[in-house]
Design an enzyme around this catalytic site. Sequence first.
Site, PDB file in Angstrom:
ATOM      1  NE  ARG A 113      44.250  19.448 -66.817  1.00 10.90           N
ATOM      2  CZ  ARG A 113      44.612  20.585 -67.406  1.00 10.90           C
ATOM      3  NH1 ARG A 113      45.713  21.188 -67.042  1.00 10.90           N
ATOM      4  NH2 ARG A 113      43.864  21.081 -68.346  1.00 10.90           N
ATOM      5  CE  LYS A 135      37.595   4.374 -51.659  1.00  9.41           C
ATOM      6  NZ  LYS A 135      36.420   3.573 -51.256  1.00  9.41           N
ATOM      7  CD  GLU A 177      34.868   4.063 -40.677  1.00  6.32           C
ATOM      8  OE1 GLU A 177      35.225   2.979 -41.163  1.00  6.32           O
ATOM      9  OE2 GLU A 177      34.144   4.881 -41.292  1.00  6.32           O
ATOM     10  CE  LYS A 213      41.451   4.023 -45.585  1.00  9.92           C
ATOM     11  NZ  LYS A 213      40.486   5.082 -45.356  1.00  9.92           N
ATOM     12  CD  GLU A 223      36.625   0.519 -53.183  1.00 12.02           C
ATOM     13  OE1 GLU A 223      37.027   1.367 -52.377  1.00 12.02           O
ATOM     14  OE2 GLU A 223      35.427   0.253 -53.348  1.00 12.02           O
ATOM     15  NE  ARG A 227      40.779   2.276 -50.566  1.00  8.07           N
ATOM     16  CZ  ARG A 227      41.329   3.463 -50.589  1.00  8.07           C
ATOM     17  NH1 ARG A 227      42.296   3.714 -51.445  1.00  8.07           N
ATOM     18  NH2 ARG A 227      40.933   4.426 -49.774  1.00  8.07           N
ATOM     19  CG  ASN A 231      33.795   0.157 -49.483  1.00  2.00           C
ATOM     20  OD1 ASN A 231      34.346   1.140 -49.000  1.00  2.00           O
ATOM     21  ND2 ASN A 231      33.876  -0.155 -50.761  1.00  2.00           N
ATOM     22  CG  HIS A 234      31.342   2.060 -45.246  1.00  2.00           C
ATOM     23  ND1 HIS A 234      31.969   1.307 -44.273  1.00  2.00           N
ATOM     24  CD2 HIS A 234      31.801   3.330 -45.073  1.00  2.00           C
ATOM     25  CE1 HIS A 234      32.779   2.087 -43.567  1.00  2.00           C
ATOM     26  NE2 HIS A 234      32.697   3.322 -44.034  1.00  2.00           N
ATOM     27  CG  HIS A 238      27.562   5.113 -47.596  1.00  2.00           C
ATOM     28  ND1 HIS A 238      28.429   4.915 -48.645  1.00  2.00           N
ATOM     29  CD2 HIS A 238      28.282   5.711 -46.623  1.00  2.00           C
ATOM     30  CE1 HIS A 238      29.634   5.371 -48.312  1.00  2.00           C
ATOM     31  NE2 HIS A 238      29.563   5.850 -47.086  1.00  2.00           N
ATOM     32  CG  HIS A 251      30.816   7.854 -41.780  1.00  2.00           C
ATOM     33  ND1 HIS A 251      30.319   7.599 -43.040  1.00  2.00           N
ATOM     34  CD2 HIS A 251      31.904   7.040 -41.625  1.00  2.00           C
ATOM     35  CE1 HIS A 251      31.073   6.681 -43.620  1.00  2.00           C
ATOM     36  NE2 HIS A 251      32.046   6.326 -42.787  1.00  2.00           N
TER      37      HIS A 251
HETATM   38  N1  LIG Z   1      37.829   9.523 -47.352  1.00  2.00           N
HETATM   39  C1  LIG Z   1      37.620   8.436 -46.644  1.00  2.00           C
HETATM   40  O1  LIG Z   1      38.288   7.419 -46.840  1.00  2.00           O
HETATM   41  C2  LIG Z   1      36.582   8.450 -45.572  1.00  2.00           C
HETATM   42  C3  LIG Z   1      36.493   7.376 -44.685  1.00  2.00           C
HETATM   43  C4  LIG Z   1      35.553   7.438 -43.648  1.00  2.00           C
HETATM   44  C5  LIG Z   1      34.738   8.551 -43.527  1.00  2.00           C
HETATM   45  N2  LIG Z   1      34.832   9.565 -44.402  1.00  2.00           N
HETATM   46  C6  LIG Z   1      33.968  10.753 -44.278  1.00  2.00           C
HETATM   47  O2  LIG Z   1      34.255  11.398 -43.057  1.00  2.00           O
HETATM   48  C7  LIG Z   1      33.131  12.179 -42.670  1.00  2.00           C
HETATM   49  C8  LIG Z   1      32.914  12.069 -41.190  1.00  2.00           C
HETATM   50  O3  LIG Z   1      34.052  12.530 -40.514  1.00  2.00           O
HETATM   51  P1  LIG Z   1      34.035  12.882 -38.952  1.00  2.00           P
HETATM   52  O4  LIG Z   1      33.332  11.824 -38.206  1.00  2.00           O
HETATM   53  O5  LIG Z   1      35.427  13.221 -38.603  1.00  2.00           O
HETATM   54  O6  LIG Z   1      33.069  14.139 -38.870  1.00  2.00           O
HETATM   55  P2  LIG Z   1      33.301  15.725 -39.029  1.00  2.00           P
HETATM   56  O7  LIG Z   1      34.380  16.007 -39.976  1.00  2.00           O
HETATM   57  O8  LIG Z   1      31.973  16.292 -39.282  1.00  2.00           O
HETATM   58  O9  LIG Z   1      33.795  16.150 -37.566  1.00  2.00           O
HETATM   59  C9  LIG Z   1      32.949  16.022 -36.469  1.00  2.00           C
HETATM   60  C10 LIG Z   1      32.741  17.325 -35.702  1.00  2.00           C
HETATM   61  O10 LIG Z   1      33.817  17.511 -34.821  1.00  2.00           O
HETATM   62  C11 LIG Z   1      34.275  18.864 -34.859  1.00  2.00           C
HETATM   63  N3  LIG Z   1      35.690  18.779 -34.542  1.00  2.00           N
HETATM   64  C12 LIG Z   1      36.682  18.331 -35.344  1.00  2.00           C
HETATM   65  N4  LIG Z   1      37.823  18.223 -34.642  1.00  2.00           N
HETATM   66  C13 LIG Z   1      37.560  18.630 -33.397  1.00  2.00           C
HETATM   67  C14 LIG Z   1      38.341  18.716 -32.209  1.00  2.00           C
HETATM   68  N5  LIG Z   1      39.603  18.298 -32.173  1.00  2.00           N
HETATM   69  N6  LIG Z   1      37.759  19.189 -31.082  1.00  2.00           N
HETATM   70  C15 LIG Z   1      36.451  19.545 -31.093  1.00  2.00           C
HETATM   71  N7  LIG Z   1      35.647  19.452 -32.172  1.00  2.00           N
HETATM   72  C16 LIG Z   1      36.211  18.998 -33.312  1.00  2.00           C
HETATM   73  C17 LIG Z   1      33.936  19.344 -36.225  1.00  2.00           C
HETATM   74  O11 LIG Z   1      33.703  20.722 -36.220  1.00  2.00           O
HETATM   75  C18 LIG Z   1      32.659  18.572 -36.551  1.00  2.00           C
HETATM   76  O12 LIG Z   1      31.528  19.291 -36.171  1.00  2.00           O
HETATM   77  C19 LIG Z   1      31.976  11.691 -43.519  1.00  2.00           C
HETATM   78  O13 LIG Z   1      31.676  12.659 -44.487  1.00  2.00           O
HETATM   79  C20 LIG Z   1      32.507  10.448 -44.199  1.00  2.00           C
HETATM   80  O14 LIG Z   1      31.933  10.209 -45.453  1.00  2.00           O
HETATM   81  C21 LIG Z   1      35.742   9.536 -45.418  1.00  2.00           C
HETATM   82 ZN   LIG Z   2      33.623   4.951 -43.088  1.00  2.00          ZN
END
Ligand SMILES: NC(=O)c1ccc[n+]([C@@H]2O[C@H](COP(=O)([O-])OP(=O)(O)OC[C@H]3O[C@@H](n4cnc5c(N)ncnc54)[C@H](O)[C@@H]3O)[C@@H](O)[C@H]2O)c1
Ligand SMILES: [Zn+2]
Length: 337
Positions: A113, A135, A177, A213, A223, A227, A231, A234, A238, A251
């Site tokens: 939990r 999130k 972003e 943010k 949210e 908040r 989005n 998005h 999405h 993304h």
């Molecule tokens: N929780 C939230 O508030 C929130 C907000 C925006 C996006 N997201 C989520 O984030 C995700 C996308 O994240 P992302 O764009 O970071 O993609 P990702 O996590 O897939 O990372 C991108 C790639 O970079 C590689 N990588 C990571 N760090 C590295 C480094 N320092 N050097 C070399 N390679 C590296 C990883 O192996 C991966 O293949 C989506 O799933 C999206 O829904 C969440």
């Molecule tokens: Zn996003």
Amino acid sequence: MKLTMRLGVRSYDIVVRRGALARVNQLINLNRKVLVVTDEGVPRRYVEAILAQCGRGVEVCVPQGEGSKSFACLERILTTMLEAGFGRSDAVLALGGGVVGDLAGFAAACYMRGVDFINCPTTTLSQIDSSIGGKTAVNLAGTKNVVGAFHQPRLVVADPDTLDTLPRRHFINGLAEAVKAGLIADEDLFELFETGDADKDLEEILYRSLVVKKNVVENDERETGRRAVLNFGHTIGHGIESAEHLGGLYHGECVALGMLPMIEDETLRSRVKAVYKRLGLPASIEYDGDEIFRFATHDKKASGDAVTVVRVPELGQVRLDKIPLEELRTLIGEGIQ
Ligand SMILES: NC(=O)c1ccc[n+]([C@@H]2O[C@H](COP(=O)([O-])OP(=O)(O)OC[C@H]3O[C@@H](n4cnc5c(N)ncnc54)[C@H](O)[C@@H]3O)[C@@H](O)[C@H]2O)c1
Ligand SMILES: [Zn+2]
């Protein structure tokens, strides 16, 4: 630099500092069981640097990509924690991008939990946006982020030096972003993209985006209202991201596209497209509008026959609009030009 997310008992520091990855244990207790979640694309030396600071570190390394935000990977993490005897005072640490952050954060929210979650983001996107705000989620049956929880981290450590190894396209992807943050709340940040140099201005971009943010999250952690402005881009984004055959887009790239129909001022829309071209973000796409609409409305923000969308009337301003689903379908069109 250091920011503090002020959420009462759930407050935490966001440390953005070159070289900080080697000193996380000076900021939080790692002398306990720490489940380090990373993916196969994160350079090993970062993983080793973190494990070296953990008294009892256990690593789970998932495959790269969105596919890892799955029940299978979640189960693997939770099973590893159970078998290694993790208790409520132990911790989960995410080392990687938004995929690893969302997955590890959700595991931390679920295990017994809720246990401590430490986020060490290593992509532009995660350092700018996804690592703060609490999130966490995995995907289900092709629908993004539909199973998740709010679970704030105890600490976020973003080391900009780690971005040196990030492939260029991923580096640029995350900046979408930051363009979003500028459009909804910080004119100077947006103008930095028009006149500045994203590589040289990186720390200012990180800082200003995080401040945007943080201010929004502090006022509406769960949210229930405002908040939702985060989005922006998005809903359609999405939809594009979920459409299987467009799976090649990241993304941030999808969000960049999804913002365009939601900008009301045409001059501003042209300025945004010019910024995308300057950065190397996509500024147009053709698609099957019905398919994007289907995915966009599976989105959890849809309710009944209306959907709440986020619109930017002019630079630095943002508005939430509840519109009929047909109007969203019209906005989606058959592509973005
Ligand atoms: N929780 C939230 O508030 C929130 C907000 C925006 C996006 N997201 C989520 O984030 C995700 C996308 O994240 P992302 O764009 O970071 O993609 P990702 O996590 O897939 O990372 C991108 C790639 O970079 C590689 N990588 C990571 N760090 C590295 C480094 N320092 N050097 C070399 N390679 C590296 C990883 O192996 C991966 O293949 C989506 O799933 C999206 O829904 C969440
Ligand atoms: Zn996003």
